[in-house]
Design a protein around this motif. Structure first.
Motif, PDB file in Angstrom:
ATOM      1  N   VAL A   1       6.481  16.423   4.025  1.00 18.26           N
ATOM      2  CA  VAL A   1       5.746  15.587   4.974  1.00 18.26           C
ATOM      3  C   VAL A   1       4.743  14.719   4.232  1.00 18.26           C
ATOM      4  O   VAL A   1       4.002  15.200   3.366  1.00 18.26           O
ATOM      5  N   LYS A   2       4.688  13.447   4.600  1.00 24.47           N
ATOM      6  CA  LYS A   2       3.699  12.528   4.044  1.00 24.47           C
ATOM      7  C   LYS A   2       2.990  11.800   5.187  1.00 24.47           C
ATOM      8  O   LYS A   2       3.629  11.318   6.117  1.00 24.47           O
ATOM      9  N   SER A   3       1.672  11.727   5.087  1.00 25.86           N
ATOM     10  CA  SER A   3       0.853  11.057   6.097  1.00 25.86           C
ATOM     11  C   SER A   3       0.730   9.565   5.768  1.00 25.86           C
ATOM     12  O   SER A   3       0.367   9.204   4.640  1.00 25.86           O
ATOM     13  N   VAL A   4       1.015   8.710   6.747  1.00 33.61           N
ATOM     14  CA  VAL A   4       0.980   7.257   6.541  1.00 33.61           C
ATOM     15  C   VAL A   4      -0.143   6.656   7.379  1.00 33.61           C
ATOM     16  O   VAL A   4      -0.145   6.768   8.613  1.00 33.61           O
ATOM     17  N   THR A   5      -1.098   6.013   6.716  1.00 37.28           N
ATOM     18  CA  THR A   5      -2.211   5.361   7.423  1.00 37.28           C
ATOM     19  C   THR A   5      -2.498   3.962   6.902  1.00 37.28           C
ATOM     20  O   THR A   5      -3.407   3.297   7.400  1.00 37.28           O
ATOM     21  N   LEU A   6      -1.749   3.491   5.907  1.00 40.07           N
ATOM     22  CA  LEU A   6      -2.044   2.190   5.302  1.00 40.07           C
ATOM     23  C   LEU A   6      -1.348   1.070   6.069  1.00 40.07           C
ATOM     24  O   LEU A   6      -0.112   1.016   6.132  1.00 40.07           O
ATOM     25  N   LEU A   7      -2.143   0.185   6.645  1.00 43.33           N
ATOM     26  CA  LEU A   7      -1.650  -1.000   7.348  1.00 43.33           C
ATOM     27  C   LEU A   7      -2.122  -2.236   6.603  1.00 43.33           C
ATOM     28  O   LEU A   7      -3.323  -2.456   6.446  1.00 43.33           O
ATOM     29  N   GLN A   8      -1.164  -3.031   6.127  1.00 43.69           N
ATOM     30  CA  GLN A   8      -1.481  -4.275   5.431  1.00 43.69           C
ATOM     31  C   GLN A   8      -0.561  -5.383   5.913  1.00 43.69           C
ATOM     32  O   GLN A   8       0.669  -5.213   5.938  1.00 43.69           O
TER      33      GLN A   8
END
Length: 241
Positions: free
Chosen positions: A136-143
């Motif tokens: 599992v990897k957490s994704v929070t980067l919005l560009q």
């Protein structure tokens, strides 16, 4: 997943020393809270954003309050507590609400595996099916309107991709699951501009048979859950499973 006791709001002053942040409550009190996210948190920690924090009942913690959510000035919700990603996935696996990962009778967490001394986040098993290993990897980067992983070079993440590729080659089912914890993200891509080696390893892992999934979380100060899949944007061969 419900927040018990309920989260409380405050205004973010600054995040510092990676693990700490200063906030101001609606009553004007300044608090120092713990931040469980050791990543870059790009776009997740802008001064003036609304922080939602939990409070531990432990009497031994130096910082009893923990940063859970950010409500940005653009209106997005972000779960910045990376520990929550695995909890959300475990809940989803238990309730079998991810169709691609349903039908298994046993679920174990933090199981040792591989030649690089890793621990898989979840191992699913059933009598009539190959073992299913899930990272599992957490994704929070919005560009620029796009969601990316990782938000910084990740040697640990590179190791996990190598381990998953070996498992797939051995005939096991290997899955990389992106838990998207930012409501502004509508698709996920490998952040080649941040960690080119990770992006290339991800492509290689898929070619070895690793499944890649992305699921969006619905977030609020009361509760959160993994609600629906998101598309994976092609990047030198990356595609939805």
């Amino acid at each position: 997943m419900q927040f018990v006791p309920p989260l409380k709001p405050a205004r973010l002053v600054a995040r510092y020393k990676r693990f700490l942040a200063d906030i101001v409550t609606p009553e004007g009190e300044t608090l120092t809270i713990h931040c469980a996210n050791t990543g870059a948190m790009t776009g997740c920690a802008t001064p003036g954003d609304t922080v939602w924090y939990s409070t531990s009942s432990s009497t031994t913690r130096k910082y009893p309050h923990s940063w859970e959510l950010t409500n940005t000035q653009q209106g997005h919700w972000i779960c910045v507590n990376t520990l929550r990603a695995n909890q959300l996935v475990q809940e989803a696996l238990t309730r079998q609400i991810i169709p691609e990962l349903s039908g298994y009778s046993h679920c174990r967490a933090e199981v040792k595996y591989g030649t690089e001394k890793s621990r898989i986040d979840f191992l699913l098993q059933a009598e009539d099916r190959a073992n299913c290993y899930i990272e599992v990897k957490s994704v929070t980067l919005l560009q620029n309107g796009k969601g990316y992983f990782p938000d910084a070079v990740t040697v640990r993440g590179q190791k996990h991709l190598r381990e998953l590729a070996v498992l797939a080659a051995e005939g096991h089912r290997a899955v990389l699951l992106f838990a998207v914890l930012h409501t502004g993200i509508e698709d996920v891509s490998p952040a080649r501009h941040i960690d080119a080696h990770y992006a290339e390893l991800l492509v290689q892992a898929q070619r070895c048979g690793v499944d890649v999934l992305a699921y969006q979380a619905t977030l609020s100060p009361e509760q959160m859950w993994l609600s629906h899949p998101l598309p994976l944007i092609a990047d030198a061969g990356l595609s939805s499973s």
